[in-house]
Write a protein that holds these residues in place. Structure first.
Motif, PDB file in Angstrom:
ATOM      1  N   ILE A   1       4.585  13.319   5.320  1.00 50.45           N
ATOM      2  CA  ILE A   1       4.718  12.138   6.168  1.00 50.45           C
ATOM      3  C   ILE A   1       4.497  10.881   5.333  1.00 50.45           C
ATOM      4  O   ILE A   1       3.956  10.932   4.224  1.00 50.45           O
ATOM      5  CB  ILE A   1       3.700  12.150   7.324  1.00 50.45           C
ATOM      6  CG1 ILE A   1       2.272  12.063   6.768  1.00 50.45           C
ATOM      7  CG2 ILE A   1       3.899  13.369   8.208  1.00 50.45           C
ATOM      8  CD1 ILE A   1       1.241  11.636   7.776  1.00 50.45           C
ATOM      9  N   ILE A   2       4.892   9.758   5.913  1.00 51.06           N
ATOM     10  CA  ILE A   2       4.613   8.465   5.310  1.00 51.06           C
ATOM     11  C   ILE A   2       4.368   7.480   6.444  1.00 51.06           C
ATOM     12  O   ILE A   2       4.942   7.605   7.528  1.00 51.06           O
ATOM     13  CB  ILE A   2       5.768   7.991   4.405  1.00 51.06           C
ATOM     14  CG1 ILE A   2       5.345   6.734   3.618  1.00 51.06           C
ATOM     15  CG2 ILE A   2       7.042   7.729   5.206  1.00 51.06           C
ATOM     16  CD1 ILE A   2       6.311   6.382   2.493  1.00 51.06           C
TER      17      ILE A   2
ATOM     18  N   ALA B   1      -3.085  20.035   8.087  1.00 46.18           N
ATOM     19  CA  ALA B   1      -1.960  20.856   8.550  1.00 46.18           C
ATOM     20  C   ALA B   1      -1.062  21.308   7.406  1.00 46.18           C
ATOM     21  O   ALA B   1      -0.008  21.907   7.641  1.00 46.18           O
ATOM     22  CB  ALA B   1      -1.141  20.075   9.576  1.00 46.18           C
ATOM     23  N   GLY B   2      -1.446  21.016   6.167  1.00 45.63           N
ATOM     24  CA  GLY B   2      -0.675  21.464   5.015  1.00 45.63           C
ATOM     25  C   GLY B   2       0.470  20.548   4.630  1.00 45.63           C
ATOM     26  O   GLY B   2       1.348  20.945   3.854  1.00 45.63           O
ATOM     27  N   LEU B   3       0.478  19.331   5.152  1.00 45.77           N
ATOM     28  CA  LEU B   3       1.519  18.367   4.805  1.00 45.77           C
ATOM     29  C   LEU B   3       0.975  17.371   3.774  1.00 45.77           C
ATOM     30  O   LEU B   3      -0.213  17.058   3.772  1.00 45.77           O
ATOM     31  CB  LEU B   3       1.975  17.589   6.045  1.00 45.77           C
ATOM     32  CG  LEU B   3       2.568  18.390   7.192  1.00 45.77           C
ATOM     33  CD1 LEU B   3       2.834  17.481   8.385  1.00 45.77           C
ATOM     34  CD2 LEU B   3       3.856  19.088   6.760  1.00 45.77           C
ATOM     35  N   ARG B   4       1.848  16.877   2.919  1.00 39.83           N
ATOM     36  CA  ARG B   4       1.421  15.796   2.025  1.00 39.83           C
ATOM     37  C   ARG B   4       1.605  14.471   2.742  1.00 39.83           C
ATOM     38  O   ARG B   4       2.452  14.329   3.622  1.00 39.83           O
ATOM     39  CB  ARG B   4       2.200  15.823   0.715  1.00 39.83           C
ATOM     40  CG  ARG B   4       3.692  15.861   0.823  1.00 39.83           C
ATOM     41  CD  ARG B   4       4.345  16.259  -0.496  1.00 39.83           C
ATOM     42  NE  ARG B   4       5.798  16.362  -0.359  1.00 39.83           N
ATOM     43  CZ  ARG B   4       6.640  15.367  -0.556  1.00 39.83           C
ATOM     44  NH1 ARG B   4       6.168  14.186  -0.950  1.00 39.83           N
ATOM     45  NH2 ARG B   4       7.934  15.535  -0.398  1.00 39.83           N
ATOM     46  N   ALA B   5       0.795  13.513   2.376  1.00 35.30           N
ATOM     47  CA  ALA B   5       0.793  12.240   3.090  1.00 35.30           C
ATOM     48  C   ALA B   5       0.864  11.090   2.094  1.00 35.30           C
ATOM     49  O   ALA B   5       0.075  11.022   1.144  1.00 35.30           O
ATOM     50  CB  ALA B   5      -0.466  12.117   3.936  1.00 35.30           C
ATOM     51  N   THR B   6       1.793  10.197   2.328  1.00 36.75           N
ATOM     52  CA  THR B   6       1.927   8.976   1.540  1.00 36.75           C
ATOM     53  C   THR B   6       1.629   7.794   2.443  1.00 36.75           C
ATOM     54  O   THR B   6       2.165   7.702   3.550  1.00 36.75           O
ATOM     55  CB  THR B   6       3.345   8.843   0.966  1.00 36.75           C
ATOM     56  OG1 THR B   6       3.608   9.977   0.120  1.00 36.75           O
ATOM     57  CG2 THR B   6       3.479   7.567   0.146  1.00 36.75           C
ATOM     58  N   ILE B   7       0.779   6.915   1.974  1.00 39.22           N
ATOM     59  CA  ILE B   7       0.367   5.755   2.759  1.00 39.22           C
ATOM     60  C   ILE B   7       0.717   4.494   1.979  1.00 39.22           C
ATOM     61  O   ILE B   7       0.396   4.375   0.791  1.00 39.22           O
ATOM     62  CB  ILE B   7      -1.152   5.776   3.041  1.00 39.22           C
ATOM     63  CG1 ILE B   7      -1.570   7.108   3.673  1.00 39.22           C
ATOM     64  CG2 ILE B   7      -1.532   4.591   3.917  1.00 39.22           C
ATOM     65  CD1 ILE B   7      -1.006   7.360   5.052  1.00 39.22           C
ATOM     66  N   VAL B   8       1.354   3.544   2.652  1.00 39.62           N
ATOM     67  CA  VAL B   8       1.713   2.270   2.026  1.00 39.62           C
ATOM     68  C   VAL B   8       0.837   1.174   2.629  1.00 39.62           C
ATOM     69  O   VAL B   8       0.765   1.030   3.857  1.00 39.62           O
ATOM     70  CB  VAL B   8       3.197   1.929   2.232  1.00 39.62           C
ATOM     71  CG1 VAL B   8       3.551   0.654   1.467  1.00 39.62           C
ATOM     72  CG2 VAL B   8       4.086   3.089   1.773  1.00 39.62           C
ATOM     73  N   VAL B   9       0.166   0.435   1.754  1.00 36.33           N
ATOM     74  CA  VAL B   9      -0.688  -0.678   2.187  1.00 36.33           C
ATOM     75  C   VAL B   9      -0.254  -1.940   1.450  1.00 36.33           C
ATOM     76  O   VAL B   9       0.310  -1.863   0.353  1.00 36.33           O
ATOM     77  CB  VAL B   9      -2.172  -0.403   1.898  1.00 36.33           C
ATOM     78  CG1 VAL B   9      -2.645   0.856   2.612  1.00 36.33           C
ATOM     79  CG2 VAL B   9      -2.441  -0.299   0.397  1.00 36.33           C
TER      80      VAL B   9
END
Length: 332
Positions: A74-75, A93-101
């Protein structure tokens, strides 16, 4: 809006409680003396991310895994609490997560998101720029873009309303902070599912009052700027789907100034020794504004989060009100 029946909300709450235990609701005697109310504080600052958004992220990621099993990551864009909640639920849940700030985002919140497992990207100098970059990267890298408002977020967030109403009967009025609207809609959903008559009051910053004006005029209205240190409620453009739901169901809206919010933070510290972030204190600020009208009634306020920046909190506890000199558009 998806199914918000009592059975559906109870099922969502069970899912939330598998990861996030119910938070307490306390009747603090000093707050009762100060306000003249039988006052209960719902402590959403006691979740694993320090804010209520941890709940909705759990049900949203569960929905995503069931409806889009092909998704691997997700992002989303954020200034803090939304991002922490999403990365925590996604990685679990085993998903990778990208966060933009945006550049200049709070170091403490960035550090927390990285600690939960996020790939953190800094882009632009306001939330809108970060969101545009997140949308671009979602298409480029095949990541699922998580919105700030969604029916499944509301189902999860409603769990704090169920906890409060189950624990404290016959509440006359609940004051709820309003950013993009999941907290307000979730509280309303819990009330309606239980068949209660409790009045639900939305609280916004008086400096960024688009949700209040949209509610009162029954149409979407935007604020030109977001000059408030309470960044969790600094939403310039309300979400239409949220307005459609809370519009006919909320009792009223109140706007509180930054000075009132800073005072409420100091009151929380003095009377409960809990440290509320700006958005977390707006509900109490609204009650203090209306305390004469609420005298003698059973009232609840949602302390929605405690993730304030150290330097900002030191300034506030020292007696000052932080002055915002840049436009923090639609901070979530």
């Amino acid at each position: 809006m998806n199914d918000l029946s009592l059975a559906s909300l109870r099922a969502a709450a069970a899912m939330v409680h598998a990861q996030v235990p119910p938070t307490p609701q306390y009747a603090w005697p000093l707050l009762a003396q100060r306000t003249g109310c039988d006052l209960w504080v719902k402590h959403e600052n006691h979740t694993p991310t320090g804010a209520f958004k941890a709940r909705g992220a759990i049900t949203y990621i569960d929905w995503l895994r069931r409806t889009h099993p092909e998704v691997e990551g997700i992002i989303t864009a954020t200034r803090g609490n939304h991002g922490q909640a999403q990365v925590r639920a996604a990685t679990a849940a085993g998903l990778r997560a990208t966060i933009v700030v945006p550049h200049g985002n709070a170091r403490e919140k960035n550090a927390a998101m990285r600690a939960f497992g996020a790939t953190l990207i800094e882009h632009g100098h306001d939330f809108d720029s970060a969101k545009a970059e997140a949308i671009r990267l979602s298409a480029e890298q095949g990541l699922y873009m998580v919105p700030a408002y969604h029916d499944e977020l509301v189902r999860g967030v409603a769990s704090y309303g169920l906890e409060l109403f189950d624990a404290v009967p016959d509440i006359d009025t609940v004051y709820v902070p309003v950013g993009c609207g999941s907290g307000l809609c979730g509280t309303i959903a819990a009330r309606d599912a239980l068949g209660l008559r409790t009045r639900i009051v939305g609280v916004v910053s008086a400096h960024v009052d688009a949700a209040k004006r949209s509610f009162e005029e029954k149409r979407l209205i935007a604020s030109p700027t977001a000059y408030t240190f309470a960044d969790g409620v600094a939403v310039c453009t309300p979400v239409q789907a949220a307005l459609d739901y809370f519009g006919p169901r909320a009792d009223r809206f109140i706007g509180v100034t930054d000075d009132e919010v800073a005072h409420a933070i100091r009151v929380y510290w003095e009377d409960t020794h809990n440290l509320a972030e700006g958005a977390g204190a707006v509900a109490l600020a609204a009650l203090l504004q209306e305390k004469d009208a609420m005298r003698g009634k059973r009232v609840a306020v949602i302390l929605s989060g405690g993730n304030g920046d150290r330097s900002q909190m030191a300034e506030i506890l020292g007696g000052a009100t932080p002055r915002v000199t840049m436009d923090m558009r639609k901070a979530i």
